[in-house]
Design an enzyme around this catalytic site. Structure first.
Site, PDB file in Angstrom:
ATOM      1  N   GLU A  24      -1.299 -11.379  -3.711  1.00 60.97           N
ATOM      2  CA  GLU A  24      -0.453 -10.205  -3.919  1.00 60.97           C
ATOM      3  C   GLU A  24       0.865 -10.378  -3.167  1.00 60.97           C
ATOM      4  O   GLU A  24       0.879 -10.450  -1.942  1.00 60.97           O
ATOM      5  CB  GLU A  24      -1.148  -8.938  -3.428  1.00 60.97           C
ATOM      6  CG  GLU A  24      -0.259  -7.697  -3.525  1.00 60.97           C
ATOM      7  CD  GLU A  24      -0.825  -6.489  -2.778  1.00 60.97           C
ATOM      8  OE1 GLU A  24      -0.027  -5.570  -2.469  1.00 60.97           O
ATOM      9  OE2 GLU A  24      -2.039  -6.459  -2.503  1.00 60.97           O
TER      10      GLU A  24
ATOM     11  N   ARG B 293       8.836  -6.131  -1.251  1.00 59.26           N
ATOM     12  CA  ARG B 293       9.532  -5.556  -0.101  1.00 59.26           C
ATOM     13  C   ARG B 293      10.694  -6.411   0.374  1.00 59.26           C
ATOM     14  O   ARG B 293      11.392  -6.044   1.326  1.00 59.26           O
ATOM     15  CB  ARG B 293       8.555  -5.368   1.072  1.00 59.26           C
ATOM     16  CG  ARG B 293       7.353  -4.501   0.759  1.00 59.26           C
ATOM     17  CD  ARG B 293       6.451  -4.395   1.971  1.00 59.26           C
ATOM     18  NE  ARG B 293       5.156  -3.810   1.643  1.00 59.26           N
ATOM     19  CZ  ARG B 293       4.148  -3.689   2.489  1.00 59.26           C
ATOM     20  NH1 ARG B 293       4.307  -4.093   3.741  1.00 59.26           N
ATOM     21  NH2 ARG B 293       2.990  -3.167   2.112  1.00 59.26           N
TER      22      ARG B 293
ATOM     23  N   LYS C 262      -7.444   0.901  -5.091  1.00 52.86           N
ATOM     24  CA  LYS C 262      -7.085   0.440  -3.756  1.00 52.86           C
ATOM     25  C   LYS C 262      -7.221   1.624  -2.789  1.00 52.86           C
ATOM     26  O   LYS C 262      -6.780   2.727  -3.094  1.00 52.86           O
ATOM     27  CB  LYS C 262      -5.643  -0.073  -3.769  1.00 52.86           C
ATOM     28  CG  LYS C 262      -5.028  -0.364  -2.406  1.00 52.86           C
ATOM     29  CD  LYS C 262      -3.588  -0.826  -2.595  1.00 52.86           C
ATOM     30  CE  LYS C 262      -2.859  -0.964  -1.274  1.00 52.86           C
ATOM     31  NZ  LYS C 262      -1.489  -1.496  -1.446  1.00 52.86           N
TER      32      LYS C 262
END
Length: 215
Positions: free
Chosen positions: A48, A52, A135
């Site tokens: 993943e 950012r 999640k």
């Protein structure tokens, strides 16, 4: 167009490939390929990349070329994020929470999404839409393994990938839960190891994580 049920099925398949999904913050695109190779070599094929940093999409594109890896985009917040992630080669998405616009965009883009939930109400809302794999974020700040175990009692049909504050010191508490498929964590790719190019050390960390037992 992917349905929530199909998205959850795909997410479950990915979550079952290894006990840990590395959560990666990449500041230098030159690190992308060797980092992916090191993690895959260590037994963690599902990666993943969080959106950012300015080079995150480039990093996804580079990692998508690495044999044996399955690369996804984390921190999906908007429909535009979804489009850019798919264009970069992401095979799945991860979000800290969930909105109707984000869910619609992922379904329309045929992108399996691991949507975030931090409470029973949020998990129920996603379940109502058809998402049975979610999640749990931020895991430690939301009560940790004890909270997730408690949520699992009335919602046994939902499986989770907890992320946030998880390390080798507490991951066993999560992996021992019947409603946990795997965990997300950043400790397998320390920033100092990436900066120094110590890919062997990252492979070792990945191998330790890949060997963790699950319930």
């Amino acid at each position: 167009m992917i349905t929530p049920a199909a998205a959850s099925l795909e997410s479950e398949k990915l979550c079952r490939l290894a006990p840990v999904i590395p959560v990666l913050v990449i500041d230098d695109v030159a690190h992308a390929a060797p980092l992916a190779q090191a993690l895959v070599k260590g037994g963690l094929p599902v990666l993943e990349v969080t959106l950012r940093t300015t080079c995150a999409l480039e990093a996804i594109a580079e990692m998508a070329k690495v044999e044996g890896g399955v690369v996804g985009a984390g921190t999906l917040l908007t429909p535009d994020d979804v489009k850019k992630a798919v264009d970069a080669g992401a095979k799945f998405g991860v979000s800290p929470g969930a909105t109707d616009k984000l869910l619609d965009a992922c379904e329309e883009a045929d992108l399996p999404l691991l949507p975030g939930a931090a409470s029973a109400s949020e998990a129920m809302a996603l379940l109502e839409r058809g998402y049975t794999v979610q999640k749990f974020f931020p895991a430690e700040a939301s009560g940790g393994a004890k909270a997730l175990k408690a949520i699992g009692a009335p919602l046994p049909q939902v499986r989770f990938c907890p992320t946030g504050g998880i390390s080798m010191g507490n991951i066993a508490d999560y992996l021992g839960l019947s409603n946990v498929l795997c965990c997300g964590g950043s400790w397998v790719a320390p920033k100092d190891k990436m900066l120094s190019g110590d890919w062997d050390a990252i492979t070792t960390l990945a191998a330790e994580a890949a060997a963790l037992p699950r319930s």
